[in-house]
Design a protein around this motif. Structure first.
Motif: not given
Length: 477
Positions: A33-38, A96-103
């Motif tokens: 993503d260009s900016v952030s998740l969500g 809920n959209d924290d990048p670490e959650r997806f990592r």
């Protein structure tokens, strides 16, 4: 070069659902993503705006406290606290959209403006990602019309309006679509003098005109000025104010306001991706061209959400994601999108929800004789009256077999009530099925049943049946 089973471009709802689903299925996934998740839903769409809608509704209820026998100090709006509350809610839901959650799910998350190098390679921050399959879910952005002086005047969008910390004394909103009307009511209820300027002949032009016109009356009664059939031709700064020159059938008009907001529509984010290098066909206005399986002109690249153009709604993006994941990872299944019944809601107060055809659309498609319309007013729904919300109506557009072609609700909790009709429409159930189901009293869902009951009212109390019924009753006696 890193290699993946699936590279997802865009971290909004469509991208996040795709990444989560694919990772849990065991695919090697990259999410960029260009900016952030969500995405826009979290940053500037559903989440923050609905908090403002609710804050404005609370303000309205507090002003109406006398209707319920409650007395107290006059309402004082602390706009900075209203906006901070919105940002706090956005931050809470954003967890809920924290990048670490997806990592932790195994997704390789990267941020930066990237582009395709070739059909299987996407580069971001100098790093090249090779993908067996791709899903493009880059969303959309607000449209800024080429009106002279509009951009130079510092016109707000739905994004920049959320950055305000001072309530405008007055604001002119260009566009009476869902975004424009929601913000109009928010600003008005919080204390701004609001003018809405719409080029088309009705507010919410995509909605059934009967309900749209009813909402027009309700919002006008709240003090919002709404001018339809009016087109802004120029915007100028006049000291601290902005001056707008407009034209309508009766002549020229001039408006003045502290702020101007543009809420005309959205455009797909297709620039900067170098889609030409990927061999993906697209239109700068309509978005990426995708078939019923959401596959683009490249058989290994799929697109979903706002970027494909059809319906710019978060719930449609989520729906798209499920189809795109399935087709990208398991191509033999060939799932297809089904747009027969797509519900949506404009979150004004009262809410306006819709699924299916308007009355005019149904008559044009099937002919007037084949279309039957059933209505029920919220002033006759006891729960709505109890809570002081007895305005608006439910309108059902049906065919000759009582199947619902379109459902339209203007009233309290319309966005919640519409789903019973959605299910009936998807399963081709006639309104009689809803009419025969027991609905809890007193609830607003009684209105859902009562609208369906109108089918029987038409059949049983008009035409030849009343005479037959009278004869049968007397004969039985």
């Amino acid at each position: 070069m890193k290699k993946f089973d699936l590279v997802i471009i865009g971290g909004g709802v469509a991208g996040l659902v795709s990444a989560s689903g694919a990772a849990q299925l065991g695919a090697r996934v990259a999410l960029v993503d260009s900016v952030s998740l969500g995405g826009d839903c979290l940053r500037s769409g559903c989440v923050p705006t609905k908090r403002l809608v609710y804050s404005a509704r609370v303000a309205s209820l507090m002003r109406r406290a006398g209707e319920f026998g409650l007395e107290g100090e006059p309402l004082k709006v602390n706009f900075q606290k209203v906006m901070q509350g919105m940002r706090d809610v956005r931050a809470e839901i954003g967890k809920n959209d924290d990048p670490e959650r997806f990592r932790k799910m195994g997704v390789d998350v990267a941020f930066g403006q990237g582009q395709f190098i070739d059909p299987h390679t996407f580069e971001v921050n100098g790093e090249r990602l090779w993908g067996r399959k791709f899903i493009i879910a880059t969303g959309s952005r607000p449209v800024i019309l080429p009106i002279p002086g509009l951009k130079e005047s510092g016109a707000l969008t739905n994004e920049t309006a959320l950055e305000l910390d001072r309530l405008p004394g007055s604001i002119a909103i260009l566009g009476a679509g869902p975004i424009g009307m929601e913000f109009a009511q928010v600003f008005s209820r919080l204390g701004s003098k609001v003018t809405v300027i719409e080029k088309m002949g009705q507010i919410l032009p995509r909605e059934d005109k009967e309900l749209s016109d009813e909402l027009f009356k309700i919002l006008s009664a709240e003090g919002i000025r709404i001018d339809v059939c009016t087109e802004v031709k120029e915007v100028r700064r006049d000291g601290e104010l902005k001056s707008l020159s407009a034209h309508c059938p009766t002549g020229d008009k001039t408006y003045e306001a502290d702020e101007v907001m543009i809420a005309i529509g959205r455009a797909p984010n297709v620039e900067c991706l170098n889609l030409e290098a990927a061999g993906v066909e697209y239109d700068g206005r309509k978005g990426i061209k995708a078939d019923e399986t959401l596959r683009t002109s490249q058989k290994h690249i799929y697109a979903c959400g706002d970027v494909v153009g059809h319906y710019a709604f978060t719930h449609v993006a989520e729906y798209h994601a499920g189809i795109a994941i399935s087709n990208a990872l398991f191509p033999l299944i060939k799932r297809k999108v089904d747009y027969r019944v797509v519900p949506w809601t404009t979150f004004t107060d009262p809410e306006l929800a819709r699924a299916g055809l308007t009355e005019d659309e149904a008559k044009e498609k099937y002919g007037s004789k084949e279309v039957h319309v059933y209505r029920f007013q919220f002033k006759d729904v006891d729960r709505a009256v109890i809570e002081g919300e007895g305005h608006g109506l439910i309108k059902l557009v049906c065919d000759s077999k009582a199947r619902i072609l379109g459902a339209h609700i203007l009233g309290p909790h319309a966005g919640e009530l519409i789903h019973e009709y959605v299910l009936a429409m998807r399963e081709n159930l006639p309104v009689t099925k809803i009419s025969r189901a027991i609905h809890v009293y007193p609830t607003d869902s009684q209105g859902v049943k009562r609208a369906a009951d109108q089918y029987y009212k038409e059949k049983l109390f008009t035409g030849w049946f009343p005479k037959l019924a009278k004869w049968l009753i007397r004969r039985g006696a």
